[in-house]
Scaffold this motif. Structure first.
Motif, short mmCIF file in Angstrom:
data_model
loop_
_atom_site.label_atom_id
_atom_site.label_comp_id
_atom_site.label_asym_id
_atom_site.label_seq_id
_atom_site.Cartn_x
_atom_site.Cartn_y
_atom_site.Cartn_z
N ASP A 13 0.83 -1.21 0.00
CA ASP A 13 0.00 0.00 0.00
C ASP A 13 0.86 1.26 0.00
OD1 ASP A 13 0.95 -0.25 2.52
OD2 ASP A 13 -1.01 -0.44 3.51
N LYS A 14 2.15 1.06 -0.26
CA LYS A 14 3.09 2.19 -0.31
C LYS A 14 3.20 2.71 -1.75
CE LYS A 14 6.66 4.60 0.46
NZ LYS A 14 6.48 5.70 1.30
N VAL A 15 2.82 3.96 -1.95
CA VAL A 15 2.92 4.55 -3.29
C VAL A 15 4.32 5.12 -3.46
CG1 VAL A 15 1.93 6.18 -4.92
CG2 VAL A 15 0.49 5.14 -3.17
N ALA A 16 5.13 4.46 -4.28
CA ALA A 16 6.53 4.88 -4.45
C ALA A 16 6.63 5.94 -5.53
CB ALA A 16 7.40 3.69 -4.79
N VAL A 17 5.85 5.78 -6.60
CA VAL A 17 5.83 6.75 -7.70
C VAL A 17 4.37 7.06 -7.98
CG1 VAL A 17 6.40 7.15 -10.12
CG2 VAL A 17 7.97 5.86 -8.68
N ASP A 18 4.05 8.35 -7.98
CA ASP A 18 2.66 8.76 -7.95
C ASP A 18 2.32 9.65 -9.16
OD1 ASP A 18 0.11 9.33 -7.24
OD2 ASP A 18 0.58 10.20 -5.28
N ASN A 19 1.80 9.04 -10.20
CA ASN A 19 1.31 9.79 -11.37
C ASN A 19 2.35 10.79 -11.87
OD1 ASN A 19 -0.50 10.45 -13.34
ND2 ASN A 19 -1.59 11.95 -12.09
N LEU A 20 3.54 10.29 -12.12
CA LEU A 20 4.68 11.14 -12.48
C LEU A 20 4.76 11.32 -13.99
CD1 LEU A 20 6.93 12.49 -10.88
CD2 LEU A 20 8.30 10.43 -11.15
N SER A 21 4.91 12.56 -14.42
CA SER A 21 5.08 12.86 -15.85
C SER A 21 6.21 13.87 -16.03
CB SER A 21 3.80 13.45 -16.45
OG SER A 21 2.71 12.58 -16.30
N PHE A 22 7.13 13.57 -16.92
CA PHE A 22 8.17 14.54 -17.27
C PHE A 22 8.88 14.08 -18.52
CE2 PHE A 22 10.11 11.60 -14.17
CZ PHE A 22 11.21 11.15 -14.90
N THR A 23 9.66 14.98 -19.09
CA THR A 23 10.44 14.66 -20.28
C THR A 23 11.88 15.05 -20.03
OG1 THR A 23 8.52 15.10 -21.66
CG2 THR A 23 10.66 15.09 -22.76
N VAL A 24 12.80 14.17 -20.42
CA VAL A 24 14.23 14.47 -20.27
C VAL A 24 14.80 14.70 -21.67
CG1 VAL A 24 16.42 13.72 -19.32
CG2 VAL A 24 14.29 12.94 -18.28
N ARG A 25 15.37 15.89 -21.87
CA ARG A 25 15.80 16.28 -23.22
C ARG A 25 17.30 16.11 -23.43
NH1 ARG A 25 11.62 19.33 -21.87
NH2 ARG A 25 9.86 19.19 -23.30
N PRO A 26 17.68 15.99 -24.69
CA PRO A 26 19.11 15.81 -25.00
C PRO A 26 19.91 17.11 -24.86
CG PRO A 26 17.79 15.72 -27.01
CD PRO A 26 16.83 15.84 -25.87
N GLY A 27 21.22 16.95 -24.74
CA GLY A 27 22.13 18.09 -24.77
C GLY A 27 22.37 18.76 -23.44
N VAL A 28 21.62 18.38 -22.43
CA VAL A 28 21.83 18.97 -21.11
C VAL A 28 21.88 17.86 -20.06
CG1 VAL A 28 20.73 21.19 -21.60
CG2 VAL A 28 19.34 19.28 -20.79
N VAL A 29 22.41 18.19 -18.91
CA VAL A 29 22.35 17.26 -17.78
C VAL A 29 21.06 17.57 -17.03
CG1 VAL A 29 23.40 16.52 -15.62
CG2 VAL A 29 24.85 17.13 -17.57
N THR A 30 20.19 16.57 -16.96
CA THR A 30 18.95 16.76 -16.21
C THR A 30 19.08 16.08 -14.86
OG1 THR A 30 17.65 16.84 -18.24
CG2 THR A 30 16.45 16.38 -16.19
N GLY A 31 18.92 16.87 -13.82
CA GLY A 31 19.02 16.32 -12.47
C GLY A 31 17.66 15.81 -12.02
N PHE A 32 17.70 14.67 -11.35
CA PHE A 32 16.47 14.08 -10.80
C PHE A 32 16.64 14.16 -9.30
CE2 PHE A 32 13.68 9.99 -10.88
CZ PHE A 32 12.54 10.76 -10.73
N LEU A 33 16.02 15.16 -8.71
CA LEU A 33 16.31 15.52 -7.34
C LEU A 33 15.15 15.19 -6.42
CD1 LEU A 33 18.25 17.12 -5.43
CD2 LEU A 33 17.07 19.19 -6.17
N GLY A 34 15.47 14.65 -5.28
CA GLY A 34 14.42 14.37 -4.30
C GLY A 34 15.04 13.74 -3.08
N PRO A 35 14.40 13.91 -1.93
CA PRO A 35 14.95 13.31 -0.71
C PRO A 35 14.94 11.79 -0.80
CG PRO A 35 12.79 14.30 -0.28
CD PRO A 35 13.16 14.66 -1.67
N ASN A 36 15.66 11.13 0.09
CA ASN A 36 15.66 9.66 0.09
C ASN A 36 14.24 9.14 0.23
OD1 ASN A 36 18.40 9.23 -0.15
ND2 ASN A 36 18.75 9.55 2.04
#
Ligand SMILES: Nc1ncnc2c1ncn2[C@@H]1O[C@H](COP(=O)(O)OP(=O)(O)O)[C@@H](O)[C@H]1O
Ligand SMILES: [Mg+2]
Lengths: 314, 261
Positions: A13-36
């Motif tokens: 019953d633990k929701v680890a990922v909750d309706n997540l939407s995003f796009t990661v684009r080329p040519g840059v470093v995209t950081g995926f940031l969040g607490p533990n």
């Protein structure tokens, strides 16, 4: 390019990922940031088809990972550098991976060279330091010369030299026009590595913007001023609509510029002894944003100069 | 340049994985040593005690299966290899790396299976022949040896290799299902060595049936020239043994596709 659309994953019953939407684009470093515990690793496993989502989709270069004809040619992913059989030598580990995608053994030597571990290629992996394992993991991601690279907390536990190496390597990869997606629970790390940030808390998207904009928007700019006529200055500032508090013998003016405060003082002929900008640190800004989403709050012990202890990331 | 990966690539990769860990060498050495060693030991013991053996027992004596008796232990060594081939992927976390390179999970499992089947069949068959010839050398001292040209003997010696290969697959299938080294090894030892003799104690007709159809009781008929009472035929028994691991493998494959890695 990585496209995540409405991704949801629960464990019990633990929701680890909750309706997540995003796009990661080329040519840059995209950081995926969040607490533990925010769901970063789970999201990455979902993108790689290792975990099955409850709903939603993750596409890499327009395809679900599982249907890529030659996955290593398109995506290089390093989730955990320890995810290897320690009994193999670095070279045979890489060779087995290369062969599975029809990559030549010449390329194995190249990536060993690129990551600076040629000299230990014949050694069994279980004797490797974390830094060495990390380099081996990165070597594996480069085998197919992929356009998309994904790293989960790559600097965790590394010494400053290793951190610097990884940071520069990511910038170098992005500079070649690749899509680089890298997770971290440390804002300070992301601030110097990432051009773009995707911030998550409790599996939910909190922010998706350039690192610059994120720092800008989340910094609580304030001005501190010291005056022998603090009472009068306080009144004058409040009359102008500023929010003023008293901190350590200073007046702290929220969302203000030094010039504005200085002008107000001059208009009222008030003396100022000190006037400076007070910027919240990045780490504070990030904690402010995600404070309601942190899974386990750790109380800082009184007098602890380092604040709350950092938990080990999963 | 993107070349679609094929089964051929994955097979080559799994071969590299198999031969690049020490456990493969050790389990193989253990399989060869125990199969030949116990075969020789039992043949030698039989030869030196032959004078004391009763006539009734002499009449059912099977020189071939006596020389292949070490398979009872060799099967465990090779089944452990089968277990390790996949359980170490889970214990080390390597499975995530493997599945990232080969996201088609059934293809990965199929490649592992084929490589294991091939190597255990080749090494198992050679081992079986060596055990046979060494065993017969001892038995021939009292003139009770048999020859490859005698009826059913060639089938039984090849059967030794077939049975060892089946044991390896039994281990692999169980470990693919359980994803845990120690648990899988425990069950393999129980299922192939410890439990089978006890099925004899089961009462009645259904008890006899369980005994006949139980894993190694069924499978090892392929290594015997003369069948005991209450046993399946050589090929019938081997088919049943094969079904055991095929069914376990099918469940494991089904779950592999559904579970998180
Ligand atoms: N395999 C799993 N089984 C059960 N819970 C899990 C599993 N993987 C992750 N979780 C839980 O999901 C949440 C998100 O974890 P994770 O993706 O590892 O976060 P992060 O990488 O951001 O630290 C955590 O609460 C974690 O305990
Ligand atoms: Mg994590």
């Amino acid at each position: 390019m990585i496209e995540v659309q409405g991704l949801t994953k629960t464990f019990g019953d633990k929701v680890a990922v909750d309706n997540l939407s995003f796009t990661v684009r080329p040519g840059v470093v995209t950081g995926f940031l969040g607490p533990n515990g925010a769901g970063k690793s789970t999201t990455m496993r979902l993108i790689l088809g290792l975990d099955r989502p409850d709903s939603g989709t993750a596409l890499v270069n327009g395809h679900p990972y599982g249907s890529l004809p030659g996955p290593l040619f398109e995506v290089g992913a390093l989730l955990d550098a320890k995810d290897v059989h320690g009994g193999r030598t670095a070279r045979s580990h890489l060779l087995a991976l290369a062969q599975s995608n029809g990559i030549s053994s010449k390329r194995v030597d190249e990536v060993l060279e690129l990551t600076g571990i040629s000299s230990v290629a014949g050694k069994r992996i279980k004797g490797f330091s974390l830094g060495m394992s990390q380099r081996l993991g990165i070597a594996a991601t480069l085998l197919g010369d992929p356009k998309v690279l994904m790293f989960d907390e790559p600097v965790n536990g590394l010494d400053p030299e290793g951190i610097l190496w990884i940071r520069n390597f990511m910038r170098y990869l992005a500079g070649q026009g690749r899509t680089v997606f890298v997770s971290s629970h440390l804002m300070s790390e992301m601030a110097v590595t990432a051009d773009h940030l995707i911030v998550v808390g409790r599996g939910r998207l909190m922010a998706d913007m350039t690192t610059e904009a994120f720092i800008e928007s989340s910094s609580t700019n304030a001005v501190r001023v010291k005056s022998p006529q603090a009472v009068e200055l306080n009144q004058a500032l409040v009359d102008r609509g500023f929010q003023v508090t008293t901190v350590d013998g200073y007046l702290e003016v929220a969302r203000a510029e030094c010039a504005q405060v200085g002008d107000v003082a001059a208009e009222h002929h008030l003396t100022i002894h000190e006037l400076f900008e007070e910027r919240a640190s990045l780490e504070e800004a990030f904690m402010e944003l995600t404070k309601d989403s942190v899974e386990y709050h750790t109380e800082a012990f009184p007098g602890d100069p380092f604040g709350a202890p950092q938990g080990e990331s999963a | 340049m993107t070349t679609p990966t094929s089964m051929r690539h994955v097979l080559r990769s799994e071969w590299t994985k198999l031969i690049s860990v020490r456990s493969t060498v050790w389990t193989m050495v253990a399989m060869v040593a125990t199969t030949i060693g116990f075969g020789v030991l039992i043949s030698w013991a039989t030869e030196s005690n032959w004078a004391k053996v009763e006539a009734r027992q002499r009449s059912v004596f099977d020189a071939t299966s006596t020389s292949l008796a070490g398979i009872a232990f060799g099967q465990l060594a090779i089944a452990v290899l089968g277990v390790m081939v996949i359980s170490t992927e889970y214990s080390t976390g390597g499975i995530r790396t493997s599945l990232t390179a080969v996201p088609k999970r059934l293809r990965l499992l199929a490649a592992k299976s084929l490589i294991l089947l091939a190597i255990s069949l080749v090494v198992g068959t050679i081992t079986s022949f060596v055990a046979f010839f060494l065993g017969q050398a001892f038995l021939s001292k009292v003139g009770i040896e048999t020859h490859l040209g005698d009826p059913q003997v060639l089938r039984a010696v090849f059967g030794g290799g077939l049975y060892l290969a089946g044991s390896a697959m039994f281990g692999l299938a169980l470990a693919a299902l359980m994803r845990h080294t120690a648990a899988a090894i425990t069950i393999v030892v129980g299922a192939l060595l410890v439990v089978p003799p006890f099925t004899r104690l089961l009462p009645g007709g259904w008890g006899d049936a369980v005994e006949r159809y139980f894993t190694s009781n069924a499978g090892q008929q392929i290594t015997a020239v003369t069948q005991d009472v209450n046993t399946l035929s050589p090929w019938g028994g081997y088919l049943v043994f094969t079904l055991w691991w095929v069914v376990i493998m099918a469940v494991a494959a089904y779950l592999l596709n559904r579970r998180d890695a």
